[in-house]
Design an enzyme around this catalytic site. Structure first.
Site, mmCIF file in Angstrom:
data_model
loop_
_atom_site.group_PDB
_atom_site.id
_atom_site.type_symbol
_atom_site.label_atom_id
_atom_site.label_comp_id
_atom_site.label_asym_id
_atom_site.label_seq_id
_atom_site.Cartn_x
_atom_site.Cartn_y
_atom_site.Cartn_z
ATOM 1 N N GLY A 296 -14.729 20.426 -23.176
ATOM 2 C CA GLY A 296 -15.935 20.519 -22.367
ATOM 3 C C GLY A 296 -16.325 21.933 -22.001
ATOM 4 O O GLY A 296 -17.494 22.321 -22.104
ATOM 5 N N ARG A 297 -15.360 22.757 -21.586
ATOM 6 C CA ARG A 297 -15.683 24.116 -21.134
ATOM 7 C C ARG A 297 -16.001 25.048 -22.299
ATOM 8 O O ARG A 297 -16.410 26.188 -22.082
ATOM 9 C CB ARG A 297 -14.551 24.669 -20.278
ATOM 10 C CG ARG A 297 -13.175 24.656 -20.916
ATOM 11 C CD ARG A 297 -12.106 24.979 -19.869
ATOM 12 N NE ARG A 297 -10.751 24.944 -20.383
ATOM 13 C CZ ARG A 297 -10.007 23.839 -20.458
ATOM 14 N NH1 ARG A 297 -10.506 22.676 -20.079
ATOM 15 N NH2 ARG A 297 -8.762 23.893 -20.902
ATOM 16 N N HIS B 100 -23.774 43.058 0.200
ATOM 17 C CA HIS B 100 -24.018 42.806 1.619
ATOM 18 C C HIS B 100 -23.229 41.597 2.114
ATOM 19 O O HIS B 100 -23.508 41.083 3.204
ATOM 20 C CB HIS B 100 -25.522 42.597 1.862
ATOM 21 C CG HIS B 100 -26.333 43.826 1.612
ATOM 22 N ND1 HIS B 100 -26.610 44.745 2.599
ATOM 23 C CD2 HIS B 100 -26.896 44.315 0.480
ATOM 24 C CE1 HIS B 100 -27.323 45.739 2.092
ATOM 25 N NE2 HIS B 100 -27.512 45.503 0.810
ATOM 26 N N LYS C 32 -18.103 13.441 -22.823
ATOM 27 C CA LYS C 32 -17.365 13.341 -24.081
ATOM 28 C C LYS C 32 -16.745 11.957 -24.261
ATOM 29 O O LYS C 32 -16.853 11.335 -25.310
ATOM 30 C CB LYS C 32 -16.279 14.422 -24.117
ATOM 31 C CG LYS C 32 -15.503 14.492 -25.425
ATOM 32 C CD LYS C 32 -14.535 15.661 -25.383
ATOM 33 C CE LYS C 32 -13.677 15.705 -26.635
ATOM 34 N NZ LYS C 32 -12.725 16.838 -26.607
ATOM 35 N N GLU D 253 -17.774 10.019 -12.271
ATOM 36 C CA GLU D 253 -18.940 10.599 -11.606
ATOM 37 C C GLU D 253 -20.208 10.436 -12.435
ATOM 38 O O GLU D 253 -21.272 10.074 -11.912
ATOM 39 C CB GLU D 253 -18.703 12.093 -11.329
ATOM 40 C CG GLU D 253 -17.580 12.393 -10.356
ATOM 41 C CD GLU D 253 -16.243 12.583 -11.037
ATOM 42 O OE1 GLU D 253 -15.356 13.191 -10.420
ATOM 43 O OE2 GLU D 253 -16.086 12.117 -12.190
ATOM 44 N N LYS E 247 -7.674 12.703 -10.889
ATOM 45 C CA LYS E 247 -8.654 11.641 -11.141
ATOM 46 C C LYS E 247 -8.010 10.269 -11.010
ATOM 47 O O LYS E 247 -8.596 9.332 -10.433
ATOM 48 C CB LYS E 247 -9.250 11.790 -12.543
ATOM 49 C CG LYS E 247 -10.208 12.959 -12.716
ATOM 50 C CD LYS E 247 -10.716 12.992 -14.146
ATOM 51 C CE LYS E 247 -11.658 14.161 -14.395
ATOM 52 N NZ LYS E 247 -12.125 14.195 -15.800
ATOM 53 N N GLU F 297 -9.487 26.727 -15.366
ATOM 54 C CA GLU F 297 -9.015 25.460 -15.932
ATOM 55 C C GLU F 297 -8.178 25.712 -17.183
ATOM 56 O O GLU F 297 -7.232 24.975 -17.472
ATOM 57 C CB GLU F 297 -10.195 24.544 -16.256
ATOM 58 C CG GLU F 297 -9.778 23.114 -16.612
ATOM 59 C CD GLU F 297 -10.940 22.148 -16.633
ATOM 60 O OE1 GLU F 297 -11.098 21.388 -15.657
ATOM 61 O OE2 GLU F 297 -11.703 22.151 -17.620
#
Length: 537
Positions: A267-268, A384, A207, A213, A498, A353
């Site tokens: 973003g999410r 399991h 964005k 990263e 960050k 978040e």
């Protein structure tokens, strides 16, 4: 914008009710009401939501409805979809619902209708997807593009990678799609293994186009391309999805290869925007539009249904009930579909978040605890792994199980039946335990039960159904934030971490000048010292 304070009387009534109902078991509640399975289940869109195995009764629902009304959830949603700045810390509107609204809708921001711009972006995405799917998009050497590598992190990656995996049966079989989000150097190496630079494009989603990263990954990707096709050919292999076109063009992406990501979508919540380009390339525009239609269907029902038949609000208030009144700190999400293996991780970002906050607007004090730890894995595999803890562990973990009646193409129905049988059996065992009247039942085999669960059942896992599920979880998360009085649309804790990482990285790379170096605590200082020793050995 925020919810008004919940009246003390409502909270007191719920606490008193909790004290009463906690003395009952789920067996008691089912015995008291033979129709409980129907009375506490609803159809919502194409989904069937069964809340009957939660520790609730009709009084619980009535009291939770009071909270919904006092929190003014409906008013909040109306203001959100109208474009009012409900993200109050950043003074921004939040309009992910506009991204899947009908083309003839009218939604204004500062007097301007944003729907035409959304439509224009979707049409550009559609054209671009068709070009790749029909082998008409050519790389710098004239070879058709057959591989797409998505670079991004967080909301720029989790949604699209989850949806791609979930809808893999709808994917174009001649297009290779891979995702890379980590700056771990091995991640990109493995992602690119076996790919041909001449037939590969990179879709870089950020964005801000300032995410460390993602920029590192982009730099490495350009080097990989350049070794094969040269610097002049790079623009034909780079696609940008961003709110800041100028930053993308400054890094070598051509204007025509940039897709606009609106500033007002987080973003999410962005999968229905240009951030979903890779998904559209994979499943095709028609199925992608079915996906958007599914989201829009739940958007509409969330805004229009009364509380007692509103799946979004009921699930949201059950979350509040389990966390703030029954004090369950976690929730396990168990999709009975191997395709949904990334779904719990996607929900972790969406819900944790959004709700991982301890700062509330205007002294709002409802609920001592906000948000749950979300975790989980796919159905029979998790049985399991960690279901032993769910059945007999000392902590009660509410579960949410997702099931599908048919496979996407109605094949292997016996196996689908087996999946559902496992889902239903686990839910029953969690709720009702083992038969304590059995004389030969040794203590170690005893299951006490009374472990709450919700079951969400759908006809089959298609783009249309996945769209409904994702919108349901989006709105449910927002509604919970409204009740708890937190802003579900910011993430300042992440931003702080960050900034600290930038300072440490400069020091580790010996770029910081002595006067700008920060004195670290003894733990960080020692770890940095040891890291350098190991690194230089």
């Amino acid at each position: 914008m925020h919810s008004s304070s919940i009246k003390n009387q409502t909270v007191s009534s719920l606490e008193e009710h909790r004290n009463r109902i906690s003395k009952k078991s789920l067996i008691d509640l089912f015995n008291e009401n033979p129709n409980r399975g129907s009375d506490f289940s609803i159809a919502f869109g194409d989904l069937w939501i069964d809340l009957s195995k939660q520790l609730i009764d009709s009084t619980t629902i009535e009291l939770l409805a009071n909270i919904a009304e006092e929190s003014k959830i409906n008013k909040f949603f109306s203001e959100m979809v109208a474009g009012n700045p409900v993200n109050w810390t950043e003074q921004k509107p939040v309009l992910h619902t506009a991204l899947r609204a009908p083309k003839d809708s009218k939604i204004l921001i500062e007097g301007k209708n944003i729907i035409p711009e959304i439509t224009e972006t979707l049409e550009k995405m559609e054209e671009f997807s068709h070009c790749i799917r029909n082998k008409k998009l050519l790389g710098s050497t004239g070879a058709p593009i057959t591989s797409v590598v998505a670079l991004g992190i967080g909301g720029s990656s989790l949604g699209s990678s989850m949806a791609y995996k979930t809808l893999s049966k709808f994917a174009h079989r001649e297009i290779t799609i891979r995702f890379c989000s980590s700056i771990d150097p091995l991640d990109l190496d493995e992602t690119l293994n076996g790919l041909n630079p001449e037939t590969t494009i990179f879709v870089i989603t950020s964005k801000s186009f300032n995410t460390k990263e993602t920029l590192v990954l982009m730099k490495n990707a350009k080097e990989w391309l350049q070794d094969s096709i040269g610097a002049a050919g790079l623009p034909k292999h780079l696609v940008g999805i961003t709110s800041f076109r100028e930053k993308a063009t400054n890094l070598g992406i051509e204007e025509t290869m940039i897709f606009d990501l609106p500033d007002w979508v987080g973003g999410r919540f962005s999968l229905s925007s240009a951030a979903g380009l890779v998904l559209m390339i994979s499943i095709g525009p028609d199925e992608f539009f079915h996906f958007l239609s599914g989201m829009n269907k739940i958007d509409h029902k969330t805004l229009s249904e009364p509380f007692e038949s509103n799946g979004t609000l009921l699930l949201s208030l059950i979350d509040v009930w389990n966390r703030s009144f029954l004090n369950y700190p976690t929730m396990a999400v168990i999709p009975y579909s191997s395709q949904m293996s990334y779904f719990p991780a996607y929900l972790q970002q969406l819900m944790m978040e959004s709700l991982g906050k301890n700062i509330r607007k205007d002294g709002h004090e409802f609920g001592s605890s906000v948000g749950s730890v979300i975790w989980g894995a796919t159905g029979t595999e998790s049985q399991h792994a960690f279901f032993q803890f769910l059945h007999q562990g000392t902590d009660v973990v509410p579960c949410e199980m997702l099931g599908f009646s048919s496979s996407y193409n109605h094949t292997h129905q016996e196996q689908q039946n087996s999946l559902f049988a496992n889902l239903l059996a686990q839910a029953e065992a969690l709720a009702f335990g083992s038969d304590t009247q059995e004389k030969d039942l040794i203590l170690d085999k005893k299951l006490e039960g009374n472990r709450p669960s919700t079951i969400i059942l759908a006809p089959k896992l298609t783009p249309f159904i996945l769209g409904q599920l994702l919108a349901l979880y989006e709105h449910r998360t927002v509604a919970s934030g409204v009740v708890w009085g937190v802003n579900p649309f910011d993430q300042w804790g992440v931003e702080s971490g960050k900034n600290i990482a930038i300072d440490i990285e400069l020091e580790m790379n010996e770029i910081s000048s002595p006067e700008n170096m920060v004195e670290r605590n003894s733990s960080s200082g020692k770890l940095m010292e040891k890291f350098k020793i190991f690194r230089d050995t």
